[in-house]
Design a protein around this motif. Structure first.
Motif, PDB file in Angstrom:
ATOM      1  N   LYS A  95       0.851  -1.192   0.000  1.00 18.79           N
ATOM      2  CA  LYS A  95       0.000   0.000   0.000  1.00 18.79           C
ATOM      3  C   LYS A  95       0.886   1.241   0.000  1.00 18.79           C
ATOM      4  O   LYS A  95       1.921   1.276   0.675  1.00 18.79           O
ATOM      5  CB  LYS A  95      -0.856   0.024   1.266  1.00 18.79           C
ATOM      6  N   GLY A  96       0.459   2.253  -0.720  1.00 18.63           N
ATOM      7  CA  GLY A  96       1.204   3.510  -0.706  1.00 18.63           C
ATOM      8  C   GLY A  96       0.715   4.377   0.450  1.00 18.63           C
ATOM      9  O   GLY A  96      -0.411   4.210   0.923  1.00 18.63           O
ATOM     10  N   GLY A  97       1.554   5.251   0.902  1.00 19.01           N
ATOM     11  CA  GLY A  97       1.149   6.215   1.911  1.00 19.01           C
ATOM     12  C   GLY A  97       0.932   5.661   3.304  1.00 19.01           C
ATOM     13  O   GLY A  97       0.203   6.240   4.096  1.00 19.01           O
ATOM     14  N   VAL A  98       1.563   4.534   3.629  1.00 22.53           N
ATOM     15  CA  VAL A  98       1.400   3.978   4.975  1.00 22.53           C
ATOM     16  C   VAL A  98       2.540   4.395   5.908  1.00 22.53           C
ATOM     17  O   VAL A  98       2.516   4.102   7.100  1.00 22.53           O
ATOM     18  CB  VAL A  98       1.309   2.432   4.967  1.00 22.53           C
ATOM     19  N   GLY A  99       3.543   5.065   5.339  1.00 19.64           N
ATOM     20  CA  GLY A  99       4.661   5.525   6.166  1.00 19.64           C
ATOM     21  C   GLY A  99       5.949   4.746   5.976  1.00 19.64           C
ATOM     22  O   GLY A  99       6.838   4.819   6.829  1.00 19.64           O
ATOM     23  N   VAL A 113       5.690  15.642  11.262  1.00 16.95           N
ATOM     24  CA  VAL A 113       6.258  14.520  10.511  1.00 16.95           C
ATOM     25  C   VAL A 113       6.066  14.746   9.019  1.00 16.95           C
ATOM     26  O   VAL A 113       6.970  14.523   8.211  1.00 16.95           O
ATOM     27  CB  VAL A 113       5.601  13.177  10.941  1.00 16.95           C
ATOM     28  N   SER A 114       4.885  15.233   8.646  1.00 24.43           N
ATOM     29  CA  SER A 114       4.623  15.399   7.209  1.00 24.43           C
ATOM     30  C   SER A 114       5.283  16.651   6.636  1.00 24.43           C
ATOM     31  O   SER A 114       5.539  16.728   5.438  1.00 24.43           O
ATOM     32  CB  SER A 114       3.116  15.409   6.943  1.00 24.43           C
ATOM     33  N   MET A 151       0.823   6.613  11.917  1.00 25.88           N
ATOM     34  CA  MET A 151      -0.285   7.550  11.687  1.00 25.88           C
ATOM     35  C   MET A 151      -1.454   7.277  12.624  1.00 25.88           C
ATOM     36  O   MET A 151      -2.610   7.281  12.212  1.00 25.88           O
ATOM     37  CB  MET A 151      -0.735   7.500  10.221  1.00 25.88           C
ATOM     38  N   ASN A 175      11.376   9.243  -2.917  1.00 25.56           N
ATOM     39  CA  ASN A 175      10.982  10.035  -1.742  1.00 25.56           C
ATOM     40  C   ASN A 175      12.006   9.986  -0.615  1.00 25.56           C
ATOM     41  O   ASN A 175      12.230  10.980   0.074  1.00 25.56           O
ATOM     42  CB  ASN A 175       9.625   9.564  -1.198  1.00 25.56           C
ATOM     43  N   PRO A 188       9.809  16.419   5.278  1.00 19.12           N
ATOM     44  CA  PRO A 188      10.424  16.149   3.974  1.00 19.12           C
ATOM     45  C   PRO A 188      10.464  17.376   3.062  1.00 19.12           C
ATOM     46  O   PRO A 188      11.360  17.494   2.217  1.00 19.12           O
ATOM     47  CB  PRO A 188       9.531  15.063   3.354  1.00 19.12           C
ATOM     48  N   ILE A 197       3.567   5.509  16.149  1.00 20.00           N
ATOM     49  CA  ILE A 197       3.852   6.826  15.570  1.00 20.00           C
ATOM     50  C   ILE A 197       2.541   7.596  15.410  1.00 20.00           C
ATOM     51  O   ILE A 197       1.642   7.145  14.694  1.00 20.00           O
ATOM     52  CB  ILE A 197       4.538   6.695  14.191  1.00 20.00           C
ATOM     53  N   PRO A 198       2.403   8.724  16.074  1.00 17.66           N
ATOM     54  CA  PRO A 198       1.161   9.486  15.952  1.00 17.66           C
ATOM     55  C   PRO A 198       1.084  10.204  14.608  1.00 17.66           C
ATOM     56  O   PRO A 198       2.112  10.488  13.987  1.00 17.66           O
ATOM     57  CB  PRO A 198       1.269  10.504  17.087  1.00 17.66           C
ATOM     58  N   ARG A 199      -0.121  10.464  14.179  1.00 17.45           N
ATOM     59  CA  ARG A 199      -0.290  11.333  13.015  1.00 17.45           C
ATOM     60  C   ARG A 199       0.114  12.732  13.470  1.00 17.45           C
ATOM     61  O   ARG A 199      -0.394  13.228  14.472  1.00 17.45           O
ATOM     62  CB  ARG A 199      -1.749  11.309  12.576  1.00 17.45           C
ATOM     63  N   SER A 200       1.054  13.329  12.775  1.00 19.33           N
ATOM     64  CA  SER A 200       1.565  14.614  13.239  1.00 19.33           C
ATOM     65  C   SER A 200       1.963  15.485  12.050  1.00 19.33           C
ATOM     66  O   SER A 200       2.606  15.020  11.106  1.00 19.33           O
ATOM     67  CB  SER A 200       2.779  14.373  14.156  1.00 19.33           C
TER      68      SER A 200
END
Ligand code: ADP
Ligand code: MG
Length: 404
Positions: A154-158, A363-364, A329, A187, A367, A357-360
């Motif tokens: 899956k994409g976007g899972v971290g 973190v986003s 997330m 990425n 990058p 890992i919290p959604r934060s």
């Protein structure tokens, strides 16, 4: 806060998925019987110390079978770092994990607090601990190189976020780390601020032309112990180009095995597919780390990933095993995040790291500045939780005599 106003219609966002549906998804996850009759007496104490669930491909010990192509796990270059006992955390009494885990594996909902609510002094203390200006080794180094594939189709899972942040956390604490970007989107290369324009030496050349890894490796600026092998857009065509290449599934394994410089950790950041690139990563790695997003759909497809690991284990790399699952997330405001976290823990047991890992936003954001959250905002909850995850990952390896 638990939302009470959830829609009853499953197609609506925020629909409260029942525990039963999560269980159904996990019931799809295959459990292999293949490793049950491993000779216990032949296991080393270190192997016994590994967290494992009997009869599964996760948490099972390495099987000492020769690798078909003649490259065995033992051909991998050892490093001279010494394994040490878990290092006590001097700030243990003061720190809180990003998402405190309650007895029984459930996760508390204290993450509603914003980073801004943290007392400044504690935040500063966390930052110092993570950036480690004194060079004090809070995280033990493994006795032997650990090659870890970070996979989830899956994409976007971290995956990339996890590869970058664990790598930086371990490198800041004295381990020598290499990140191999195996995703044509590059990425991880962007996140580490490493050049990766088309035509530059990259992992593509190592896979298709046999370029030595050392000739594609770049030093990550500002983090002395961290190396990155970038991915350029050329990698997008690699799966097709490699079809006719000899031993196409083990190109990456050969490249890593031939890299003789001392490296404690090699993190392979996989693309969001189960194609030849991911197969190369699973053949090259001994350990698989699966990031799981704390959302219902994150569990779908997990069965397929595990079946792929089993296939690679059966035919190409008997050493591979799922050593680590990291919940990412996590959104403390949703009941679903709790349910997923709890069910994943029940299903996979100790393979799941305690740190969540919290959604934060931090973190986003990182990058975008060519940084990990560890350096972008080292006092934040995102940084602290990735630091905790890195520490536990390292301590498990040390406890297993560096053989993890
Ligand atoms: P993958 O590599 O699995 O595709 P990424 O690591 O690239 O996933 O993450 C997907 C997106 O989610 C990225 O924009 C990333 O910045 C963001 N992200 C990752 N982890 C978190 C987190 N803990 N909190 C908020 N955003 C995150
Ligand atoms: Mg990615």
């Amino acid at each position: 806060m638990v939302r009470e106003d959830r829609p009853a219609d499953p197609s609506q966002p925020g629909y409260d998925v029942s525990q039963q549906r999560i269980r159904q998804a996990l019931a799809e996850v295959p459990v292999s019987r293949e490793t049950e009759d491993l000779d216990d007496a032949a296991m080393t104490a270190g192997e016994r110390a590994r967290p494992r669930a009997s009869g599964t491909i996760y948490g099972t010990p390495r099987r000492p079978e020769p690798y078909e192509s003649g490259v065995s796990a033992d051909d991998m270059v050892d490093v001279s770092g010494s394994a040490s006992a878990p290092v006590p955390d001097p700030l243990a009494s003061e720190r809180t994990t990003a998402v405190p885990i309650q007895a029984g594996g459930s996760v508390s909902r204290e993450t509603e607090l914003d980073d801004d609510d943290l007392p400044l002094a504690m935040e500063a203390r966390r930052a110092v601990q993570i950036l480690n200006p004194s060079g004090a080794p809070l995280i033990p180094r493994p006795a032997r190189r650990r090659v870890m594939c970070i996979a989830n189709q899956k994409g976007g899972v971290g995956k990339t976020t996890t590869a970058v942040n664990l790598a930086v956390a371990l490198a800041l604490h004295g381990s020598r780390v290499m990140v191999i970007d195996l995703d044509p989107q590059g990425n991880a290369s962007t996140g580490l601020s490493v050049e990766h324009h088309s035509g530059l030496n990259s992992i593509y050349d190592c896979l298709t032309d046999g370029l030595p890894l050392s000739e594609a490796t770049q030093q990550v600026e500002g983090i002395p112990n961290l190396l990155c092998v970038p991915a350029t857009i050329d990698l997008a065509g690699a799966e097709i180009e490699m079809v006719s290449v000899v031993a196409r599934e083990s190109r990456l394994k050969r490249a890593i095995a031939a890299y003789e410089e001392p490296v404690d950790y090699v993190f392979i950041d996989c693309p969001p597919s189960l194609g030849l690139l991911t197969v190369n990563a699973l053949v090259a790695a001994e350990e698989v780390l699966i990031p799981i997003q704390c959302e219902y759909y994150a569990l779908e497809g997990l069965g397929q990933l595990l079946r792929n690991v089993e296939l690679v284990k059966a035919h190409l790399n008997p050493s591979v095993w799922i050593s680590t699952i990291l919940l990412t997330m996590y959104d403390g405001r949703t009941k679903l995040a709790d349910q997923v976290a709890q069910e994943v823990r029940e299903h996979f047991g100790d393979v799941v790291l305690d740190a969540v890992i919290p959604r934060s936003v931090r973190v986003s954001e990182a990058p975008g500045y060519g940084q990990s959250v560890m350096t972008y905002d080292p006092g934040s909850r995102g940084a602290t939780s990735y630091f905790d995850a890195a520490k536990q990952l390292a301590e498990r390896g040390a406890a297993a005599g560096g053989k993890a």
